[in-house]
Design an enzyme around this catalytic site. Structure first.
Site, PDB file in Angstrom:
ATOM      1  N   ASP A 222       0.845  -1.181   0.000  1.00 13.98           N
ATOM      2  CA  ASP A 222       0.000   0.000   0.000  1.00 13.98           C
ATOM      3  C   ASP A 222       0.896   1.253   0.000  1.00 13.98           C
ATOM      4  O   ASP A 222       1.797   1.347  -0.824  1.00 13.98           O
ATOM      5  CB  ASP A 222      -0.961  -0.037   1.201  1.00 13.98           C
ATOM      6  CG  ASP A 222      -2.092   0.967   1.095  1.00 13.98           C
ATOM      7  OD1 ASP A 222      -3.078   0.678   0.401  1.00 13.98           O
ATOM      8  OD2 ASP A 222      -1.977   2.073   1.676  1.00 13.98           O
ATOM      9  N   TYR A 361      -2.921  11.156   0.850  1.00 12.79           N
ATOM     10  CA  TYR A 361      -3.512  11.100  -0.482  1.00 12.79           C
ATOM     11  C   TYR A 361      -3.459  12.474  -1.141  1.00 12.79           C
ATOM     12  O   TYR A 361      -3.141  12.602  -2.330  1.00 12.79           O
ATOM     13  CB  TYR A 361      -4.964  10.605  -0.400  1.00 12.79           C
ATOM     14  CG  TYR A 361      -5.086   9.147  -0.067  1.00 12.79           C
ATOM     15  CD1 TYR A 361      -5.227   8.191  -1.070  1.00 12.79           C
ATOM     16  CD2 TYR A 361      -5.059   8.702   1.254  1.00 12.79           C
ATOM     17  CE1 TYR A 361      -5.328   6.843  -0.777  1.00 12.79           C
ATOM     18  CE2 TYR A 361      -5.159   7.356   1.561  1.00 12.79           C
ATOM     19  CZ  TYR A 361      -5.299   6.432   0.547  1.00 12.79           C
ATOM     20  OH  TYR A 361      -5.396   5.092   0.844  1.00 12.79           O
ATOM     21  N   HIS A 413      -4.504  -7.806   0.121  1.00 16.74           N
ATOM     22  CA  HIS A 413      -3.792  -6.533   0.150  1.00 16.74           C
ATOM     23  C   HIS A 413      -2.992  -6.369   1.433  1.00 16.74           C
ATOM     24  O   HIS A 413      -1.910  -5.794   1.425  1.00 16.74           O
ATOM     25  CB  HIS A 413      -4.827  -5.412   0.019  1.00 16.74           C
ATOM     26  CG  HIS A 413      -4.261  -4.042  -0.034  1.00 16.74           C
ATOM     27  ND1 HIS A 413      -3.619  -3.546  -1.143  1.00 16.74           N
ATOM     28  CD2 HIS A 413      -4.247  -3.041   0.887  1.00 16.74           C
ATOM     29  CE1 HIS A 413      -3.240  -2.300  -0.923  1.00 16.74           C
ATOM     30  NE2 HIS A 413      -3.600  -1.971   0.314  1.00 16.74           N
TER      31      HIS A 413
END
Length: 436
Positions: A222, A361, A413
């Site tokens: 990630d 982000y 993930h």
């Protein structure tokens, strides 16, 4: 101290690292899952401060009270997860959180590892640092992602630092550094913009050099993979290689497929049947599963108000993506367990890092795409539950020094969290050729 200031490289030794233990007033502890005492590492430096998690009982009482007073939304109008987290599922999780979950067990587990703070470029960095008992252990810095934390990586500490107790050999051992990304967990929250993955990567090199490591490897999934990629592009002296279990699509997609994805067109005829499956999965993710990133990449502060004020709201925000990305989609409790999920969510709540963690982000969007190739050797493991699973030959542009590529049969993930033994085996295999 400037982030990119050069630091004197110190060769790491057992004596150097053990001196840090004495300086910090620490002693050897038992590694999880082992019966032998392992050395726990601090650095003999005024810049490294021991850290212990101590959450007040008042904070836990407040959490339980807020959970008890949750105002719930109306139920969904569909019978599936297409509108988001289903109320029945979240109510069950929140009910357990409010009445039965025990944060003190999680707190005790964290405090069973040596934890430290150090200030880099004005921000305190929290990290776990465990020294292997094996003399030839390779220093490794591992980075978590969102919506995760250092809790993702705790189950691999034993297998990586003490491989002989977990099916490996002494030559597979690592000294382990596990930092919390700025804005996550017990790391500081940047007060000014600019802490993008490139800056964090540079900070990680400062951290490793500050701890006395003149050579090391890095790993991540990630955001940890994006940060490790950035570190690999910077290629500071001493970085031997990186391993990632999440691949950046923008740097590896064939150009015609990338253009079709951008314009909303169908999979190009140039793709094989298997490649079209990968393309269609990527398109489905962008169309139906990428909203969280679009929000945090543009308005992290706006969504932050709700997740800072409501623990149930925070749980829904994090649980939604955990449920999407595990190997058992929609049923993360089967992959991770209810308590493990709540350990992670509770950490976000108690540190009020729901809003600050989302800013990575925005920072990444402001920094723009970094499409240059990684300059150091790269190892890659593809887990079948990952969002994007590119074939090996798609990686040559991004990773011209690809030294290891493997596709495994289970795990999603959150690979280290879901399959710690398998994940640890992949880390050993991926870095085997760079050991000296």
């Amino acid at each position: 101290m400037a982030l990119l200031s050069s630091l004197k490289h110190m060769s790491v030794s057992r004596r150097t690292l053990m001196s840090g233990i004495a300086a910090a007033g620490l002693s050897a502890v038992l590694l999880p899952g082992t019966s032998e005492a392992a050395d726990v590492v601090g650095a003999a430096s005024e810049e490294i401060r021991p850290f212990k998690v101590e959450v007040s009982e008042a904070a836990l009482t407040d959490l339980r009270q807020r959970l008890a007073e949750t105002r719930w939304p109306d139920g969904e109008t569909v019978m599936d997860r297409s509108q988001g987290v289903q109320p029945a599922r979240l109510k069950e999780l929140v009910g357990y959180w409010q009445s039965s979950y025990d944060w003190r067990k999680a707190e005790s587990r964290l405090n069973g590892f040596p934890q430290f703070l150090t200030n880099i470029d004005g921000v305190d960095i929290h990290f776990i640092h465990v020294l292997s008992r094996h003399q030839k252990a390779l220093p490794l810095i591992m980075t978590h992602g969102w919506p995760g934390s250092v809790f993702e990586l705790l189950d691999v500490v034993g297998p990586l630092t003490d491989p002989t107790a977990h099916g490996g050999t002494a030559d597979d051992a690592f000294h382990l550094v596990i930092p919390s990304i700025p804005g996550f967990g017990f790391s500081g929250k940047p007060a000014a913009a600019g802490w993008n993955p490139q800056r964090i990567a540079a900070a990680w090199d400062v951290l490793m050099k500050r701890l006395g490591y003149n050579s090391y490897v890095a790993q991540g999934g990630d955001w940890g993979a994006i940060i490790s990629d950035a570190l690999g592009r910077q290629a500071p002296d001493g970085l031997l290689a990186i391993h990632v279990n999440r691949i950046e699509r923008a740097t590896t997609f064939p150009s015609d497929a990338a253009q079709a994805l951008k314009t909303g067109g169908p999979a190009p005829d140039s793709l094989s049947a298997d490649e079209k499956v990968i393309f269609n999965e990527a398109r489905d993710f962008l169309n139906n599963g990428f909203g969280y990133a679009a929000i945090m990449g543009t308005r992290p502060e706006t969504v932050g108000y709700g997740i800072a004020d409501s623990p149930a709201g925070l749980a829904a925000w994090l649980y939604d993506k955990i449920a999407d990305w595990v190997f058992t989609p929609g049923d993360p409790e089967r992959a991770l367990g209810k308590d493990a999920i709540l350990d992670n969510i509770t950490l976000y709540w108690l540190t009020n890092t729901g809003p600050s963690s989302g800013r990575i982000y925005w920072e990444n969007a402001m920094a723009g795409a970094k499409l240059t190739a990684v300059k150091v050797p790269v190892a890659v493991t593809i887990f079948p539950g990952e969002v994007y699973k590119p074939p090996k030959y798609w990686l040559s542009k991004a990773y011209p020094k690809l030294i290891y590529y493997n596709r495994v049969s289970k795990g999603g993930h959150f690979a280290a969290w879901e399959e710690p033994e398998l994940f640890s085996q992949e880390i050993r295999a991926g870095f085997k050729t760079v050991r000296t």
